[in-house]
Structures are given as C-alpha cells and as structure tokens.
Design a protein around this motif. Sequence first.
Motif, PDB file in Angstrom:
ATOM      1  N   ASP A 140      -1.038 -28.893  26.856  1.00  0.00           N
ATOM      2  CA  ASP A 140      -1.550 -28.269  27.703  1.00  0.00           C
ATOM      3  C   ASP A 140      -2.803 -29.180  28.010  1.00  0.00           C
ATOM      4  OD1 ASP A 140      -0.211 -25.866  27.093  1.00  0.00           O
ATOM      5  OD2 ASP A 140      -1.800 -24.766  26.096  1.00  0.00           O
ATOM      6  N   PHE A 170      -7.112 -29.043  29.451  1.00  0.00           N
ATOM      7  CA  PHE A 170      -7.960 -28.110  29.715  1.00  0.00           C
ATOM      8  C   PHE A 170      -9.249 -28.901  30.769  1.00  0.00           C
ATOM      9  CE2 PHE A 170     -12.688 -27.164  28.825  1.00  0.00           C
ATOM     10  CZ  PHE A 170     -12.656 -25.959  28.844  1.00  0.00           C
ATOM     11  N   VAL A 218     -13.373 -23.349  34.370  1.00  0.00           N
ATOM     12  CA  VAL A 218     -12.371 -23.795  33.463  1.00  0.00           C
ATOM     13  C   VAL A 218     -11.095 -22.983  33.723  1.00  0.00           C
ATOM     14  CG1 VAL A 218     -14.252 -23.776  31.614  1.00  0.00           C
ATOM     15  CG2 VAL A 218     -12.645 -22.018  31.746  1.00  0.00           C
ATOM     16  N   THR A 225      -6.841 -23.949  32.237  1.00  0.00           N
ATOM     17  CA  THR A 225      -6.041 -24.906  31.497  1.00  0.00           C
ATOM     18  C   THR A 225      -4.571 -24.902  32.085  1.00  0.00           C
ATOM     19  OG1 THR A 225      -7.119 -24.288  29.556  1.00  0.00           O
ATOM     20  CG2 THR A 225      -4.525 -24.954  29.473  1.00  0.00           C
ATOM     21  N   GLU A 273      -8.257 -32.889  25.859  1.00  0.00           N
ATOM     22  CA  GLU A 273      -6.485 -33.093  25.569  1.00  0.00           C
ATOM     23  C   GLU A 273      -6.628 -33.840  24.460  1.00  0.00           C
ATOM     24  OE1 GLU A 273      -5.258 -34.522  29.107  1.00  0.00           O
ATOM     25  OE2 GLU A 273      -6.921 -36.019  29.379  1.00  0.00           O
TER      26      GLU A 273
END
Length: 128
Positions: A48, A50, A78, A80, A101
């Motif tokens: 993932d 962010f 924010v 993701t 990350e």
Amino acid sequence: MDPISLSAALASFTERWSPRIVTTVNDYDVRVAKVEGEHLWHVHDLTDEFFLVLEGELHISLRETEGERTVVLPKGSVFTVPRGTEHKPYAPEATAILVFEPTGTLTVGDRHDEVPDHVDATTGHALS
Ligand code: NI
C-alpha cells in the motif's frame, strides 16, 4: 536523531516528483516531495502507499475493478492507495506531500508507463 522540521526539509530542495527521506519508522520511510503536474500510471504490487497532503491539492487517478476514478485530496487529507492498484498522481499547482511506504519502494512502482523527464524514478533521496 534530532527533530526534523518538515517546512525546513521542503525548503532544502526544489526538484519536483523527487522525494526526500525525512525519517524511518521500523522498515518504512517517511518521505516528503514537491509535486506539480502529472506523475505517471504505475502500480506497487506488494505494498500500500500512504499519502498526506501538506500544501496544495493532490489528485490521484485509480484504475479499480469497477473502473477508473479520481480522488481529490485537499491540504490536510490522507489517502492510502491499496497494493496492486494502478494509480497516477497529479497536482494542478505546486503541492507538497508526505508519503509513508516501505524502505526501498520505487516511486514509479513495479510496473509503469514510460517515465517522463520531469519525474525522478527513485527510492527516495537523503535530506542534505
Ligand atoms: Ni505510487
């Protein structure tokens, strides 16, 4: 390790789409980047990614199983991007972001379109 001012970190470089590593947390990097204009379609197969918008506004286009959509992140937002999801960031104006990350994550992912000259394909640079 001393405290790090994000505004001082951002003031220490001018390159767009060229993240600086401000600190690490276990095996993750905290990176800041100045961005403007188009990034490129790419995908991180195993992680993932962010995003936190520090200044300006970041758009992220996503190719999901349901189709393509674009999320808009104003300052203070924010988001993701899930692993395996093709995405393309875009900033309509000068924007500053923080990315979280795993250390070693390439900005252009594991698979990507041709990298334009204004994008730095990197795992992040040390702050100077
Ligand atoms: Ni990415």
